[in-house]
Each structure stands twice: as structure tokens, then as C-alpha cells.
Design a protein around this motif. Structure first.
Motif, PDB file in Angstrom:
ATOM      1  N   SER A 106       0.827  -1.205   0.000  1.00  0.00           N
ATOM      2  CA  SER A 106       0.000   0.000   0.000  1.00  0.00           C
ATOM      3  C   SER A 106       0.863   1.258   0.000  1.00  0.00           C
ATOM      4  N   SER A 153      -4.583   1.425   2.746  1.00  0.00           N
ATOM      5  CA  SER A 153      -4.594   0.604   3.964  1.00  0.00           C
ATOM      6  C   SER A 153      -3.236   0.666   4.656  1.00  0.00           C
ATOM      7  N   SER A 207      -2.419  -4.359   7.250  1.00  0.00           N
ATOM      8  CA  SER A 207      -3.841  -4.139   7.563  1.00  0.00           C
ATOM      9  C   SER A 207      -4.716  -4.185   6.316  1.00  0.00           C
ATOM     10  N   HIS A 208      -4.180  -4.731   5.242  1.00  0.00           N
ATOM     11  CA  HIS A 208      -4.930  -4.758   3.983  1.00  0.00           C
ATOM     12  C   HIS A 208      -6.164  -5.648   4.085  1.00  0.00           C
ATOM     13  N   ARG A 242      -7.815  -6.285   6.854  1.00  0.00           N
ATOM     14  CA  ARG A 242      -8.786  -5.613   7.739  1.00  0.00           C
ATOM     15  C   ARG A 242      -9.602  -4.581   6.942  1.00  0.00           C
ATOM     16  N   ALA A 243      -8.907  -3.885   6.039  1.00  0.00           N
ATOM     17  CA  ALA A 243      -9.565  -2.826   5.275  1.00  0.00           C
ATOM     18  C   ALA A 243     -10.400  -3.375   4.121  1.00  0.00           C
ATOM     19  N   TYR A 244      -9.900  -4.432   3.498  1.00  0.00           N
ATOM     20  CA  TYR A 244     -10.582  -4.996   2.323  1.00  0.00           C
ATOM     21  C   TYR A 244     -10.649  -6.522   2.434  1.00  0.00           C
TER      22      TYR A 244
END
Length: 208
Positions: A145, A178, A182-183, A185-187
Motif C-alpha cells: 500500500s 490501507s 492491515s490490507h 482488515r480494510a478490504y
């Protein structure tokens, strides 16, 4: 190990990598396709030693690796990002010890990994440089990201581009906004679909 031993060139994670590979054989899954899912630079350092052993240690050479997923990795010589990562690890540590360790790490990193890098690279090649030209040729998926405050997106992109030029089947996905690791968690749906599709492609392409 990640922040101090490895910075000093002590291959401390090598022992952990060997234990992890031995577990694969202990569970008797060495004849099945294996997919590595690597998180952040700590996981990437461990993966570096694993790939070396897979190509040099006879007991591990027959392991059937289908592919590798890299989440928020790899990064190279990013002192600010490394300090942020260490600060996260030390968040519950005594404040004086925390800042002492941060200062000690920063001093060591600047000296060994920046100022003396041309010399220390001959003694202990960086994990990033070691894997740029690694002999592994199984498919690789890079999930990163632009908003990652610890690992630079440009470092991940450079690794993916270089590996692709070597003939490795590479896919790189930029989640844009993101945070570090945490990618999912976000998507969550998009992340799962990327990983399961990649796994399916790897298994179809695997000759085993």
C-alpha cells in the motif's frame, strides 16, 4: 532478533527458519504443495533463510513450493519505517527502556546499514538484496500500500519488477490507503479473493 541481531549481521533467524522447515517434515506434508504467506520485514527475513536452505540443504531440496505471498514486504534501508516498527513492538515497554532501545537501534542501523553499507554488505548481504536475485522461481504475489508508514511501496514495486524480469510469475497489488499489515482488515473480501485465486493458479501451474 529482527531489530538487533540481524542488523549486526548475526544470522539468528536462520535457526528459526530451519525449525520451521523441520516442522513441515514432522507433520509429513513435504510431499504436498506448500504456499508461504509472509508478513512484514520480519517474515521476509525468515523467508530469506528458508529459500536459501531449500536450495542448499539436501534434506529440504525436495519440498514442493507452489508459491509465496508477501504482505507489506519487503522494505530496504528505511530507518524511519524500522523505528516505527520497533516502537510498535515496544509499545508496552518502560518508557526509558523504550527510548534507549530506539536510540541504540537507530545508531546501529545508521552505522552498519547506511554509513558502512558498502563494507558490511560483503560480510552480511541484506535480506532485500539477497532475495532480489534468489534462485527460487515459484510464483509470487505482493500485497502492499502507498499508505504503509513502515514499508515503502516503491521498495515492494522494485522487488516485484526485478523478480518479474528474472522470469518469475509475479502479481503486485497496491491497496493504496490501507495501513501496514492491515490490507485484509480494510478490504477482507478483496484480500481473500486475491489470495485464493493466487493459490488456485499456483496449484494449477505446479507440475507436482
Amino acid at each position: 532478533m529482527i531489530f538487533f541481531s540481524e542488523t549486526f549481521g548475526i544470522r539468528s533467524l536462520q535457526t528459526q527458519a530451519k525449525r520451521l522447515l523441520e516442522l513441515v517434515f514432522d507433520y509429513k506434508i513435504e510431499n504436498r504443495p506448500v504456499l508461504f504467506h509472509v508478513f512484514s520485514n520480519g517474515g521476509f527475513m525468515l523467508y530469506r533463510y528458508i529459500t536459501e536452505m531449500l536450495h542448499t540443504d539436501k534434506p529440504f531440496k525436495n519440498l514442493k513450493v507452489a508459491g509465496a505471498v508477501f504482505d507489506s514486504a519487503p522494505g530496504r534501508r528505511n530507518l524511519i519505517g524500522a523505528l516505527r516498527a520497533l516502537a510498535t513492538v515496544l509499545v508496552s515497554t518502560n518508557v526509558f527502556l523504550k527510548y534507549f532501545l530506539l536510540l541504540a537501534f537507530a545508531t546501529t542501523a545508521v552505522l552498519l546499514r547506511i554509513l558502512l553499507y558498502p563494507l558490511t554488505s560483503f560480510i552480511h548481504e541484506s535480506h532485500y538484496d539477497a532475495l532480489l536475485n534468489a534462485p527460487s522461481r515459484w510464483p509470487e504475489l505482493y500485497l502492499y500500500s502507498q499508505a504503509d508508514a513502515i514499508i515503502k511501496a516503491s521498495d515492494v514495486k522494485h522487488m516485484a519488477d526485478t523478480r518479474q524480469q528474472l522470469g518469475v510469475s509475479v502479481k503486485a497489488v497496491d491497496f493504496l490507503d490501507s495501513a501496514h499489515v492491515s490490507h485484509m482488515r480494510a478490504y477482507p473480501t478483496y484480500y481473500r479473493n486475491l489470495c485464493t485465486t493466487f493459490l488456485s493458479d499456483c496449484l494449477r501451474a505446479s507440475p507436482h
